[in-house]
Write a protein that holds these residues in place. Structure first.
Motif, PDB file in Angstrom:
ATOM      1  N   PHE A 116       0.836  -1.191   0.000  1.00 20.64           N
ATOM      2  CA  PHE A 116       0.000   0.000   0.000  1.00 20.64           C
ATOM      3  C   PHE A 116       0.873   1.243   0.000  1.00 20.64           C
ATOM      4  CE2 PHE A 116       0.733  -1.042   4.425  1.00 20.64           C
ATOM      5  CZ  PHE A 116       0.960   0.177   5.033  1.00 20.64           C
ATOM      6  N   ILE A 117       0.242   2.339  -0.376  1.00 20.70           N
ATOM      7  CA  ILE A 117       0.926   3.630  -0.474  1.00 20.70           C
ATOM      8  C   ILE A 117       0.275   4.614   0.487  1.00 20.70           C
ATOM      9  CG2 ILE A 117       1.183   5.662  -1.984  1.00 20.70           C
ATOM     10  CD1 ILE A 117       1.540   3.633  -4.307  1.00 20.70           C
ATOM     11  N   ILE A 118       1.110   5.425   1.133  1.00 18.93           N
ATOM     12  CA  ILE A 118       0.626   6.583   1.880  1.00 18.93           C
ATOM     13  C   ILE A 118       1.114   7.819   1.131  1.00 18.93           C
ATOM     14  CG2 ILE A 118       0.671   7.874   4.041  1.00 18.93           C
ATOM     15  CD1 ILE A 118       1.224   5.239   5.483  1.00 18.93           C
ATOM     16  N   ALA A 119       0.182   8.689   0.785  1.00 16.77           N
ATOM     17  CA  ALA A 119       0.523   9.896   0.024  1.00 16.77           C
ATOM     18  C   ALA A 119      -0.275  11.070   0.576  1.00 16.77           C
ATOM     19  CB  ALA A 119       0.226   9.703  -1.458  1.00 16.77           C
ATOM     20  N   GLU A 126       3.128  18.945  -4.968  1.00 18.16           N
ATOM     21  CA  GLU A 126       3.953  17.863  -4.437  1.00 18.16           C
ATOM     22  C   GLU A 126       3.215  17.063  -3.371  1.00 18.16           C
ATOM     23  OE1 GLU A 126       8.451  19.647  -4.627  1.00 18.16           O
ATOM     24  OE2 GLU A 126       7.074  20.565  -3.173  1.00 18.16           O
ATOM     25  N   VAL A 127       3.664  15.818  -3.197  1.00 14.31           N
ATOM     26  CA  VAL A 127       3.108  14.973  -2.136  1.00 14.31           C
ATOM     27  C   VAL A 127       4.243  14.257  -1.410  1.00 14.31           C
ATOM     28  CG1 VAL A 127       0.910  14.589  -3.320  1.00 14.31           C
ATOM     29  CG2 VAL A 127       2.773  12.979  -3.655  1.00 14.31           C
ATOM     30  N   TYR A 128       4.028  14.012  -0.105  1.00 14.69           N
ATOM     31  CA  TYR A 128       4.871  13.076   0.627  1.00 14.69           C
ATOM     32  C   TYR A 128       4.417  11.676   0.223  1.00 14.69           C
ATOM     33  CZ  TYR A 128       5.685  17.099   3.731  1.00 14.69           C
ATOM     34  OH  TYR A 128       5.999  18.326   4.250  1.00 14.69           O
ATOM     35  N   TYR A 129       5.367  10.823  -0.109  1.00 17.11           N
ATOM     36  CA  TYR A 129       5.023   9.515  -0.680  1.00 17.11           C
ATOM     37  C   TYR A 129       5.906   8.435  -0.062  1.00 17.11           C
ATOM     38  CZ  TYR A 129       5.265   5.713  -4.165  1.00 17.11           C
ATOM     39  OH  TYR A 129       5.277   4.491  -4.784  1.00 17.11           O
ATOM     40  N   ALA A 130       5.287   7.309   0.266  1.00 15.72           N
ATOM     41  CA  ALA A 130       6.046   6.115   0.662  1.00 15.72           C
ATOM     42  C   ALA A 130       5.189   4.897   0.355  1.00 15.72           C
ATOM     43  CB  ALA A 130       6.403   6.150   2.140  1.00 15.72           C
ATOM     44  N   ARG A 131       5.850   3.800  -0.004  1.00 13.20           N
ATOM     45  CA  ARG A 131       5.139   2.541  -0.253  1.00 13.20           C
ATOM     46  C   ARG A 131       5.609   1.508   0.749  1.00 13.20           C
ATOM     47  NH1 ARG A 131       5.885  -1.887  -3.826  1.00 13.20           N
ATOM     48  NH2 ARG A 131       7.569  -0.806  -4.932  1.00 13.20           N
ATOM     49  N   ILE A 148       7.399  13.603  -4.121  1.00 15.10           N
ATOM     50  CA  ILE A 148       7.268  13.454  -5.570  1.00 15.10           C
ATOM     51  C   ILE A 148       6.282  14.494  -6.082  1.00 15.10           C
ATOM     52  CG2 ILE A 148       7.761  10.969  -5.471  1.00 15.10           C
ATOM     53  CD1 ILE A 148       4.733  10.508  -5.990  1.00 15.10           C
ATOM     54  N   ASN A 149       6.345  14.748  -7.377  1.00 15.95           N
ATOM     55  CA  ASN A 149       5.356  15.610  -7.999  1.00 15.95           C
ATOM     56  C   ASN A 149       4.028  14.876  -8.048  1.00 15.95           C
ATOM     57  OD1 ASN A 149       3.821  16.926 -10.382  1.00 15.95           O
ATOM     58  ND2 ASN A 149       5.513  18.343  -9.979  1.00 15.95           N
ATOM     59  N   ILE A 150       2.952  15.590  -7.819  1.00 14.86           N
ATOM     60  CA  ILE A 150       1.650  14.939  -7.773  1.00 14.86           C
ATOM     61  C   ILE A 150       1.294  14.273  -9.103  1.00 14.86           C
ATOM     62  CG2 ILE A 150       0.277  16.962  -8.456  1.00 14.86           C
ATOM     63  CD1 ILE A 150      -1.695  16.077  -6.157  1.00 14.86           C
ATOM     64  N   SER A 151       1.897  14.749 -10.188  1.00 15.17           N
ATOM     65  CA  SER A 151       1.627  14.148 -11.499  1.00 15.17           C
ATOM     66  C   SER A 151       2.199  12.737 -11.613  1.00 15.17           C
ATOM     67  CB  SER A 151       2.200  15.032 -12.612  1.00 15.17           C
ATOM     68  OG  SER A 151       3.615  15.114 -12.507  1.00 15.17           O
ATOM     69  N   GLU A 152       3.168  12.393 -10.757  1.00 18.73           N
ATOM     70  CA  GLU A 152       3.755  11.056 -10.770  1.00 18.73           C
ATOM     71  C   GLU A 152       2.910  10.026 -10.041  1.00 18.73           C
ATOM     72  OE1 GLU A 152       8.030  10.906  -9.791  1.00 18.73           O
ATOM     73  OE2 GLU A 152       7.877  13.086  -9.550  1.00 18.73           O
ATOM     74  N   LEU A 153       1.999  10.486  -9.201  1.00 17.47           N
ATOM     75  CA  LEU A 153       1.268   9.571  -8.319  1.00 17.47           C
ATOM     76  C   LEU A 153       0.391   8.565  -9.059  1.00 17.47           C
ATOM     77  CD1 LEU A 153       0.793   8.774  -5.406  1.00 17.47           C
ATOM     78  CD2 LEU A 153      -0.993  10.524  -5.265  1.00 17.47           C
ATOM     79  N   PRO A 154      -0.361   8.956 -10.087  1.00 21.42           N
ATOM     80  CA  PRO A 154      -1.197   7.959 -10.781  1.00 21.42           C
ATOM     81  C   PRO A 154      -0.401   6.767 -11.302  1.00 21.42           C
ATOM     82  CG  PRO A 154      -1.863  10.166 -11.418  1.00 21.42           C
ATOM     83  CD  PRO A 154      -0.590  10.318 -10.627  1.00 21.42           C
ATOM     84  N   GLU A 155       0.762   7.010 -11.868  1.00 26.48           N
ATOM     85  CA  GLU A 155       1.575   5.917 -12.405  1.00 26.48           C
ATOM     86  C   GLU A 155       2.169   5.074 -11.271  1.00 26.48           C
ATOM     87  OE1 GLU A 155       3.235   3.338 -15.026  1.00 26.48           O
ATOM     88  OE2 GLU A 155       1.859   4.982 -15.521  1.00 26.48           O
ATOM     89  N   LYS A 156       2.686   5.721 -10.232  1.00 29.25           N
ATOM     90  CA  LYS A 156       3.320   4.992  -9.133  1.00 29.25           C
ATOM     91  C   LYS A 156       2.310   4.199  -8.298  1.00 29.25           C
ATOM     92  CE  LYS A 156       6.872   6.849  -6.925  1.00 29.25           C
ATOM     93  NZ  LYS A 156       8.034   6.179  -7.467  1.00 29.25           N
ATOM     94  N   PHE A 160      -2.039  -0.496  -6.438  1.00 24.96           N
ATOM     95  CA  PHE A 160      -1.866  -0.424  -4.990  1.00 24.96           C
ATOM     96  C   PHE A 160      -3.016   0.352  -4.343  1.00 24.96           C
ATOM     97  CE2 PHE A 160       2.567  -0.365  -6.694  1.00 24.96           C
ATOM     98  CZ  PHE A 160       2.946  -1.610  -6.236  1.00 24.96           C
ATOM     99  N   SER A 161      -3.323  -0.005  -3.108  1.00 25.44           N
ATOM    100  CA  SER A 161      -4.237   0.808  -2.319  1.00 25.44           C
ATOM    101  C   SER A 161      -3.496   2.067  -1.886  1.00 25.44           C
ATOM    102  CB  SER A 161      -4.708   0.036  -1.081  1.00 25.44           C
ATOM    103  OG  SER A 161      -5.434  -1.118  -1.452  1.00 25.44           O
ATOM    104  N   VAL A 162      -4.176   3.211  -1.982  1.00 27.61           N
ATOM    105  CA  VAL A 162      -3.559   4.491  -1.631  1.00 27.61           C
ATOM    106  C   VAL A 162      -4.312   5.110  -0.462  1.00 27.61           C
ATOM    107  CG1 VAL A 162      -2.893   6.784  -2.436  1.00 27.61           C
ATOM    108  CG2 VAL A 162      -2.852   4.849  -4.024  1.00 27.61           C
ATOM    109  N   PHE A 163      -3.565   5.449   0.591  1.00 26.12           N
ATOM    110  CA  PHE A 163      -4.135   6.114   1.758  1.00 26.12           C
ATOM    111  C   PHE A 163      -3.482   7.489   1.887  1.00 26.12           C
ATOM    112  CE2 PHE A 163      -4.299   1.563   2.396  1.00 26.12           C
ATOM    113  CZ  PHE A 163      -5.617   1.365   2.777  1.00 26.12           C
TER     114      PHE A 163
END
Length: 215
Positions: A116-119, A126-131, A148-156, A160-163
């Motif tokens: 899972f991902i926390i973003a 920008e977002v704080y991101y960790a998997r 990461i840039n928020i535009s990267e989040l959909p691909e990453k 995965f479940s995103v919280f």
């Protein structure tokens, strides 16, 4: 054996909460989910939680505080309060990584082997991101905490479940409950407890920059 409890405080996001933790089956917790309420409500929340638990500050083993990343203002309020409380009763403080406390909380409800991902949002770009990966009802990092840039989040986040609040600002799992701040301290915090209050600072992870309005 007389076990001294942990007081845990969470102010890294919208939640303003405190918990008195004896163990996972005996704890007292109050949470207020109200934006910008920390400065007005934190001490009242702490007082009420201690009263419900039937203890005073001097009865504690330590104070645990969510250390970030998160809201700049929320973290400052939490740390200022904790330093004052700890100094007054000569208690050690345990800084607890916010994303790891939340990952520990999620590992209690998600199935073993889940990823899972926390973003959480840093700003509009920008977002704080960790998997994380759940193994034996605990978490391990699959990708380290980063911005990461928020535009990267959909691909990453594919598959995965995103919280967190990066996608859904009302996601209930954007900050840990005080209970899991205390639980993380109990499990992993022994080496992080400190009386050096002057050197305690939140983990902002990104420098806070005040932007001046255009002239």
């Amino acid at each position: 054996m007389n076990i001294k409890p942990i007081l845990a405080i969470e102010t890294s996001g919208n939640l303003c909460g405190a918990a008195v933790y004896f163990d996972h089956s005996k704890y007292f917790e109050i949470i207020v989910n109200l934006k910008n309420s920390h400065s007005e409500m934190l001490f009242d929340v702490v007082d009420k939680t201690l009263n419900y638990a039937g203890i005073e500050l001097r009865d504690l083993e330590c104070i645990a505080v969510s250390s970030g990343p998160g809201s700049f203002t929320g973290l400052r309020i939490g740390y200022s309060a904790v330093k004052g409380l700890a100094l007054g009763c000569s208690l050690p403080v345990c800084p607890v990584p916010t994303f790891e406390a939340l990952a520990l909380q999620l590992s209690a409800v998600l199935f073993d082997g889940a990823d899972f991902i926390i973003a959480n949002k840093v700003n509009v770009e920008e977002v704080y991101y960790a998997r994380f990966h759940i193994k034996s009802n605990n978490y391990i990092f699959a990708e380290k905490l980063q911005i990461i840039n928020i535009s990267e989040l959909p691909e990453k986040s594919k598959g995965f479940s995103v919280f967190g609040n990066a996608i859904n600002k009302n996601n209930e799992f954007s900050a840990p409950s005080p209970l899991y701040v205390a639980e993380w301290c109990n499990l992993y915090g022994a080496e992080y407890k400190t009386f050096n209050y002057d050197f305690l600072e939140p983990n902002y992870f990104k420098n806070f920059i005040v932007k001046e309005p255009p002239k």
